[in-house]
Enzyme design. Sequence first.
Site, mmCIF file in Angstrom:
data_model
loop_
_atom_site.group_PDB
_atom_site.id
_atom_site.type_symbol
_atom_site.label_atom_id
_atom_site.label_comp_id
_atom_site.label_asym_id
_atom_site.label_seq_id
_atom_site.Cartn_x
_atom_site.Cartn_y
_atom_site.Cartn_z
ATOM 1 N N ASP A 29 52.661 53.802 11.643
ATOM 2 C CA ASP A 29 52.585 52.579 11.643
ATOM 3 C C ASP A 29 51.693 52.083 13.015
ATOM 4 O OD1 ASP A 29 53.574 49.676 12.418
ATOM 5 O OD2 ASP A 29 55.119 50.061 10.680
ATOM 6 N N ILE A 30 50.910 50.955 12.693
ATOM 7 C CA ILE A 30 50.121 50.582 13.766
ATOM 8 C C ILE A 30 50.948 49.611 14.773
ATOM 9 C CG2 ILE A 30 49.467 48.209 12.817
ATOM 10 C CD1 ILE A 30 46.779 51.123 14.053
ATOM 11 N N GLU A 88 56.833 42.480 4.546
ATOM 12 C CA GLU A 88 55.394 42.143 5.191
ATOM 13 C C GLU A 88 54.564 42.510 4.155
ATOM 14 O OE1 GLU A 88 53.048 43.428 8.834
ATOM 15 O OE2 GLU A 88 55.135 42.977 9.315
ATOM 16 N N HIS A 93 56.717 51.346 0.977
ATOM 17 C CA HIS A 93 56.737 52.043 2.001
ATOM 18 C C HIS A 93 58.053 52.684 2.706
ATOM 19 C CE1 HIS A 93 55.995 47.988 3.378
ATOM 20 N NE2 HIS A 93 56.501 48.415 4.468
ATOM 21 N N HIS A 95 59.771 53.720 6.179
ATOM 22 C CA HIS A 95 59.412 53.611 7.623
ATOM 23 C C HIS A 95 60.330 55.051 8.116
ATOM 24 C CE1 HIS A 95 58.075 49.670 8.594
ATOM 25 N NE2 HIS A 95 58.614 49.541 7.640
HETATM 26 P P1 AMP Z 1 57.500 45.755 6.323
HETATM 27 O O1 AMP Z 1 56.667 45.395 5.114
HETATM 28 O O2 AMP Z 1 58.499 44.682 6.558
HETATM 29 O O3 AMP Z 1 58.082 47.039 6.034
HETATM 30 O O4 AMP Z 1 56.636 45.882 7.462
HETATM 31 C C1 AMP Z 1 55.138 46.412 7.298
HETATM 32 C C2 AMP Z 1 54.745 47.640 8.531
HETATM 33 O O5 AMP Z 1 53.520 47.610 8.070
HETATM 34 C C3 AMP Z 1 55.083 46.979 9.681
HETATM 35 O O6 AMP Z 1 55.675 47.877 10.381
HETATM 36 C C4 AMP Z 1 53.444 47.001 10.004
HETATM 37 O O7 AMP Z 1 53.279 47.359 11.475
HETATM 38 C C5 AMP Z 1 53.033 48.086 9.133
HETATM 39 N N1 AMP Z 1 51.301 47.913 9.096
HETATM 40 C C6 AMP Z 1 50.736 46.471 8.494
HETATM 41 N N2 AMP Z 1 49.379 46.939 8.412
HETATM 42 C C7 AMP Z 1 49.312 48.266 8.861
HETATM 43 C C8 AMP Z 1 47.977 48.947 8.971
HETATM 44 N N3 AMP Z 1 46.752 48.490 8.668
HETATM 45 N N4 AMP Z 1 48.235 50.228 9.651
HETATM 46 C C9 AMP Z 1 49.458 50.687 9.717
HETATM 47 N N5 AMP Z 1 50.609 50.275 9.641
HETATM 48 C C10 AMP Z 1 50.411 48.625 9.338
#
Ligand code: AMP
Length: 130
Positions: A29-30, A88, A93, A95
Amino acid sequence: MASIFTMIVEGKIPSYKIAEDDNYYAFLDINPLAKGHTLVIPKKEVDYIFDLDDETYLGLGAFAKKVAVAIKKAIPCQRVGVAVLGMEVPHTHIHLVPLQSENDLNFKNKKLNLSQEEFTTIASQISAAL
Ligand code: AMP
């Protein structure tokens, strides 16, 4: 339009890759809650985890388990926490977050600001523990 995670799988957007097989992909995760915070996704683009077909859902869990075991070996932590939000990014996905305490899995916490070198090192440490 393809999700940002599909673009990662296709190599159109860079990622700190941990592991991949025909159906699943894991990467850092970025905006990590902790060093080693990893996302595990099915390559099949489905927004909501409970809309996955059973085979993909169960395979995702098995793949996430392998990655979580490697995270626990590579990153000092008490255990690896699991969360599914998807508020988001509309591409399923999981975590995986190395935990020292319950509070480490609070998504309202300030995210770590890691350098490219740190991300690269963490990704290779976890990959090497697979
Ligand atoms: P959520 O959809 O609420 O589970 O959050 C999406 C997650 O994806 C967040 O923790 C972001 O930091 C992560 N994220 C979004 N874009 C990227 C990316 N390009 N590379 C890695 N992680 C990402």
